[in-house]
Design an enzyme around this catalytic site. Structure first.
Site, mmCIF file in Angstrom:
data_model
loop_
_atom_site.group_PDB
_atom_site.id
_atom_site.type_symbol
_atom_site.label_atom_id
_atom_site.label_comp_id
_atom_site.label_asym_id
_atom_site.label_seq_id
_atom_site.Cartn_x
_atom_site.Cartn_y
_atom_site.Cartn_z
ATOM 1 N N ARG A 52 0.941 -1.165 -0.062
ATOM 2 C CA ARG A 52 0.047 0.042 -0.068
ATOM 3 C C ARG A 52 0.884 1.283 0.127
ATOM 4 O O ARG A 52 0.416 2.302 -0.641
ATOM 5 C CB ARG A 52 -0.975 -0.244 1.074
ATOM 6 C CG ARG A 52 -1.868 -0.907 1.243
ATOM 7 C CD ARG A 52 -2.731 -1.183 2.761
ATOM 8 N NE ARG A 52 -1.522 -1.421 3.780
ATOM 9 C CZ ARG A 52 -1.973 -1.278 4.857
ATOM 10 N NH1 ARG A 52 -3.412 -1.476 5.311
ATOM 11 N NH2 ARG A 52 -1.183 -1.785 5.745
ATOM 12 N N LYS A 161 2.777 -18.177 7.397
ATOM 13 C CA LYS A 161 2.361 -18.419 8.880
ATOM 14 C C LYS A 161 1.937 -17.277 9.449
ATOM 15 O O LYS A 161 2.305 -16.220 9.240
ATOM 16 C CB LYS A 161 3.072 -19.079 9.768
ATOM 17 C CG LYS A 161 4.458 -18.533 9.917
ATOM 18 C CD LYS A 161 5.118 -19.026 11.231
ATOM 19 C CE LYS A 161 4.469 -18.846 12.584
ATOM 20 N NZ LYS A 161 5.454 -19.042 13.808
ATOM 21 N N ASP A 190 6.299 -23.411 5.799
ATOM 22 C CA ASP A 190 6.925 -23.708 7.383
ATOM 23 C C ASP A 190 8.382 -23.763 7.361
ATOM 24 O O ASP A 190 8.988 -24.519 6.631
ATOM 25 C CB ASP A 190 6.481 -25.067 7.843
ATOM 26 C CG ASP A 190 6.890 -25.216 9.340
ATOM 27 O OD1 ASP A 190 8.022 -24.716 9.612
ATOM 28 O OD2 ASP A 190 6.194 -26.034 9.967
ATOM 29 N N HIS A 191 9.161 -22.374 7.760
ATOM 30 C CA HIS A 191 10.413 -22.376 7.539
ATOM 31 C C HIS A 191 11.222 -23.450 8.069
ATOM 32 O O HIS A 191 12.550 -23.518 7.574
ATOM 33 C CB HIS A 191 10.964 -20.922 7.910
ATOM 34 C CG HIS A 191 11.219 -20.630 9.183
ATOM 35 N ND1 HIS A 191 10.096 -20.629 10.214
ATOM 36 C CD2 HIS A 191 12.301 -20.399 10.045
ATOM 37 C CE1 HIS A 191 10.691 -20.418 11.156
ATOM 38 N NE2 HIS A 191 12.225 -20.361 11.132
ATOM 39 N N LYS A 195 15.127 -25.902 6.798
ATOM 40 C CA LYS A 195 16.564 -26.071 7.508
ATOM 41 C C LYS A 195 17.104 -27.302 7.038
ATOM 42 O O LYS A 195 16.395 -28.494 6.774
ATOM 43 C CB LYS A 195 16.281 -26.265 8.938
ATOM 44 C CG LYS A 195 15.729 -24.726 9.367
ATOM 45 C CD LYS A 195 15.557 -24.751 10.839
ATOM 46 C CE LYS A 195 14.956 -23.576 11.683
ATOM 47 N NZ LYS A 195 15.557 -22.591 11.494
ATOM 48 N N GLU A 229 14.608 -20.793 22.717
ATOM 49 C CA GLU A 229 15.298 -19.772 22.114
ATOM 50 C C GLU A 229 15.858 -18.715 23.155
ATOM 51 O O GLU A 229 14.979 -18.865 24.168
ATOM 52 C CB GLU A 229 14.153 -18.807 21.291
ATOM 53 C CG GLU A 229 13.419 -19.704 19.997
ATOM 54 C CD GLU A 229 12.670 -18.812 19.163
ATOM 55 O OE1 GLU A 229 13.114 -18.012 18.514
ATOM 56 O OE2 GLU A 229 11.365 -19.013 19.682
ATOM 57 N N ASP A 248 2.599 -20.733 17.994
ATOM 58 C CA ASP A 248 3.667 -19.974 17.155
ATOM 59 C C ASP A 248 4.772 -21.038 16.714
ATOM 60 O O ASP A 248 5.191 -20.929 15.760
ATOM 61 C CB ASP A 248 4.523 -18.632 18.258
ATOM 62 C CG ASP A 248 5.533 -17.987 17.453
ATOM 63 O OD1 ASP A 248 5.271 -17.686 16.147
ATOM 64 O OD2 ASP A 248 6.675 -17.917 17.991
ATOM 65 N N HIS A 253 5.812 -26.051 13.600
ATOM 66 C CA HIS A 253 7.349 -26.502 13.352
ATOM 67 C C HIS A 253 7.462 -27.897 14.403
ATOM 68 O O HIS A 253 7.946 -28.680 13.730
ATOM 69 C CB HIS A 253 8.148 -25.244 13.986
ATOM 70 C CG HIS A 253 8.013 -23.937 13.436
ATOM 71 N ND1 HIS A 253 7.824 -23.795 11.944
ATOM 72 C CD2 HIS A 253 8.348 -22.865 13.933
ATOM 73 C CE1 HIS A 253 7.628 -22.292 11.775
ATOM 74 N NE2 HIS A 253 7.895 -21.803 13.040
ATOM 75 N N LYS A 353 10.503 -19.226 24.787
ATOM 76 C CA LYS A 353 11.432 -17.977 24.609
ATOM 77 C C LYS A 353 12.109 -17.479 25.714
ATOM 78 O O LYS A 353 11.794 -17.926 26.972
ATOM 79 C CB LYS A 353 10.436 -16.802 24.081
ATOM 80 C CG LYS A 353 9.861 -16.916 22.611
ATOM 81 C CD LYS A 353 9.796 -15.727 21.826
ATOM 82 C CE LYS A 353 9.177 -15.977 20.699
ATOM 83 N NZ LYS A 353 10.016 -16.195 19.459
#
Ligand code: NDP
Ligand code: BG6
Length: 512
Positions: A52, A161, A190-191, A195, A229, A248, A253, A353
Site C-alpha cells: 500500500r 504463517k 513452514d520455514h 532447514k 530460543e 507460534d 514447527h 522464548k
C-alpha cells in the site's frame, strides 16, 4: 526438496504482497540473492513488489539495498545484487481494490512479453494473515489464479504463517484459498522444513538400513523435541500476544519435527507420498480430554532474568505486550502417537522464548539394556543410550553410549560419537527460505503443509488452547528469563521418571 539433479528454476514473476515488510527484507531478498549465487535462479525472473505504501521504484530499490547490507551475506557481491534488484518493479495498491489487480494483470502480461516469464506467476503472501484470503479472492476475480491465454503458465501461491489461529479459522482460510486455487497450487510455508538439518532427518532415517529396525516402541523409550530460543519477542509483541508459544512454534514447527521422526517409511520420495505418511502421524496423535490436557500440558511466561550476562526484561514489560498478559511464552506437551510402532512411547515437546540458550534438537532415548551386567561398575548411574539430532545452532548427530574406562578395573564412562553436518562440505549460506522458494519455483510441494496436515495439527492444538483459555494462568510469570522453563515442565517428566535433556554449554565437537 529437490532431487539431486540441480536445475535452474522456471522463468516466472515472483509477486510479493506486503513487500515493504520485515520478511521481504530479512529473509526473501537475501534468499533470492543466495539462490542467484548458487546459479539456481532463471535469467528471466521478474520480481513484482506490491504494497500500500507509496514508493518510487528508485527509493524502494534503495530500501532493499540498505536492508541487504543489514541482513544479507557479507561481503555482498555488488554486481550480483545490482542484477537482482534491477529485476524488481514496485506497484502501489490496496489489497482489496480490484483496480490494483487489473493494473497488476497488465504488468504481468508486459513482463511475459518483455522478460520471457511465460505466464508463470508465484504469489507470495508476505502480509499479515488478515489479508491472505482477500488477496486470494482478488487474484481469482482478476483471472490471475489460473493459467490463461496467451501464456498458460503455472500459478502458485505461497501462504505464510500463521495459518489460522485455531481449527475453525484455519478451515475458513482454507475454504477461501481453495475457492480461488487448487490444492496443488497452494504452498503453506513452514520455514523449519527449509532447514538443512531438518531435511536431513528424512535422509538419516530412510537412506540408512541400520536405524529402521530399532525405530519403534520395542527399543525406544521416549522422544524429546525441544525448540529453545534465547531471544524474546523481538519487537513482535503485537503478533505474539495473539499467538503464544503453542500456536507460534508447536502447532506447526514442532509437530512437523514429530511427524518426520514418527512417520512410516515412504515408498518413494514423491511430495505427496511423504506428506501422506506425515499426516498419518498427526492424525494418530491421541486426542486428550480436558483432564488429560491439564495433566499433560504446561505453559509458562518469562519474568526478568539474565541471558549471556545481560539483564533482560519480563515478557510483560516488552513493547506492545499487556501488563497482565496471559500469553504463554513457553509450552510443553506430552503426546502419544497411537499406532503399532509408537503405542506407549511418549513424545515430549517443548518450545520457549528467553530460555537459557538457543537449541533445537530431537532426542531419541532408547530403553536400557535388559540385563544390568555392570552393577558393580557404577551401573546404577548408567545413562540410557540416546541419539540426538541437533538441528541448530550446532548441526550434528550425536550418539551417547557407555564405554569402559581404560585400566585393570571395569569402570564405565559415558561416551559420544558425533557426526558434524559441516564435515560433508562447506556450509551453504542460508536463511532457510532458499530451498523453499526454489521448490515452489519448480513445483515441488514436499516441504510444504497440505490442507489435511494443517487440519490434523489444529485438531490436536485447539482443544489444548480451549482448556487454557478457560483456565487463565494464575502463576505467570513462572520462569526466569535465562532458565530452562517453569518447574512444572520438569515435573511433567519427573512423574514418568524421566528428565529433560538440557544441553550443557559446551565446546561443540563441530567447532573448528
Ligand atoms: P509486516 O508486519 O512487516 O507486514 C508486511 C507488510 O504488510 C507491511 O509492510 C505492510 O505493507 C503490510 N501490512 C501491514 N499491516 C497490514 C494490514 N493490517 N493490512 C494490510 N497490510 C498490512 O510483516 P512481516 O513482513 O514481518 O511478515 C509477513 C508475513 O510473514 C506474516 O504473515 C508473518 O507472520 C510471516 N512471517 C514473518 C517472519 C519474519 O521474520 N518477519 C518469519 C516468519 C513468518 P503496506 O502497509 O506498505 O501495504
Ligand atoms: C517463527 C516464530 O516461526 O520461528 C518466531 O514466529 C520464532 O517466534 C522463529 O522466533 C524461530 O525460528 P528459528 O529459525 O530461529 O528457529
Amino acid at each position: 526438496m529437490a532431487s539431486s539433479e540441480q536445475q535452474t528454476a522456471d522463468p516466472c514473476v515472483l509477486v510479493i504482497f506486503g513487500a515493504t515488510g520485515d520478511l521481504t527484507k530479512r529473509k526473501l531478498m537475501p534468499a533470492l540473492y543466495n539462490l542467484a549465487r548458487s546459479g539456481l535462479l532463471p535469467d528471466n525472473l521478474a520480481i513484482l513488489a506490491f504494497a500500500r505504501r507509496v514508493h518510487t521504484i528508485e527509493n524502494f530499490r534503495r530500501d532493499l539495498t540498505d536492508a541487504m547490507q543489514q541482513f544479507g551475506p557479507q561481503p555482498l557481491d555488488a554486481g550480483l545484487w545490482e542484477r537482482i534488484v534491477a529485476r524488481v518493479t514496485y506497484l502501489t495498491g490496496d489489497y482489496a481494490d480490484p483496480a490494483a489487480y487489473a493494473t497488476m494483470r497488465q504488468v504481468l502480461e508486459q513482463s511475459d512479453a518483455e522478460r520471457g516469464t511465460r505466464g508463470n506467476y508465484l504469489y507470495y503472501l508476505a502480509t499479515p494473515p488478515e489479508v491472505f484470503a482477500e488477496v486470494a479472492r482478488q487474484l481469482s476475480a482478476a483471472g490471475l489464479a489460473r493459467g490463461s491465454q496467451p501464456f498458460q503458465g503455472w500459478r502458485r501461491i505461497v501462504v505464510e504463517k500463521p495459518f489460522g489461529h485455531d481449527l475453525a479459522s484455519a478451515r475458513a482460510l482454507d475454504g477461501e484459498l481453495q475457492a480461488a486455487f487448487d490444492e496443488s497450487q497452494i504452498f503453506r510455508i513452514d520455514h523449519y522444513l527449509g532447514k538443512e538439518t531438518v531435511q536431513n532427518v528424512l535422509v538419516f532415517r530412510f537412506a540408512n538400513g541400520i536405524f529402521e529396525p530399532i525405530w519403534n516402541r520395542r527399543y525406544i523409550d521416549h522422544v524429546q523435541i525441544t525448540a529453545a530460543e534465547s531471544v524474546g519477542v523481538e519487537g513482535r509483541g503485537g503478533y505474539y500476544e495473539s499467538a503464544g508459544a503453542l500456536r507460534d512454534m508447536i502447532q506447526n514447527h514442532l509437530f512437523q519435527l514429530l511427524a518426520l521422526v514418527a512417520m512410516e517409511p515412504p515408498i518413494s520420495f514423491d511430495g505427496d507420498v511423504i506428506r501422506d505418511q506425515k499426516v498419518r502421524v498427526l492424525q494418530a496423535i491421541k486426542p486428550m480430554d480436558d483432564e488429560e490436557i491439564i495433566r499433560r500440558s504446561v505453559r509458562g511466561q518469562y519474568g526478568p532474568g539474565v541471558i549471556g550476562g545481560t539483564p533482560v526484561p519480563a515478557y510483560r514489560d516488552e513493547p506492545s505486550v499487556g501488563r497482565d498478559s496471559p500469553t504463554e511464552t513457553f509450552a510443553a506437551l506430552k503426546l502419544n502417537v497411537e499406532n503399532w510402532r509408537w503405542a506407549d512411547v511418549p513424545f515430549y515437546l517443548r518450545a520457549g522464548k528467553r530460555m537459557a540458550r538457543r537449541e533445537t534438537e530431537i532426542v531419541i532415548q532408547f530403553r536400557r539394556a535388559p540385563v544390568l551386567l555392570f552393577r558393580s561398575a557404577g551401573a546404577a548411574s548408567l545413562q540410557p543410550n540416546r541419539l540426538i539430532l541437533r538441528i541448530q545452532p550446532d548441526e550434528r548427530i550425536e550418539v551417547q553410549f557407555q564405554a569402559k574406562r581404560p585400566g585393570a578395573i571395569v569402570r564405565l564412562a559415558p561416551a559420544q560419537m558425533n557426526f558434524c553436518y559441516g564435515d560433508l562440505g562447506e556450509s551453504v549460506l542460508s536463511t532457510g527460505y532458499e530451498t523453499l522458494l526454489y521448490d515452489v519455483m519448480i513445483g515441488d510441494s514436499m516441504l510444504f503443509h497440505r490442507a489435511d496436515m494443517v487440519d490434523a495439527a489444529w485438531r490436536v492444538a485447539t482443544p489444548i488452547l480451549d482448556v487454557w483459555g478457560a483456565l487463565p494462568p494464575r502463576d505467570f510469570p513462572n520462569y526466569s528469563a535465562g532458565s530452562w522453563g517453569p518447574a512444572a515442565a520438569d515435573r511433567l517428566l519427573e512423574r514418568d521418571r524421566r528428565v529433560w535433556q538440557n544441553p550443557e554449554q559446551e565446546q561443540s565437537p563441530c567447532d573448528p
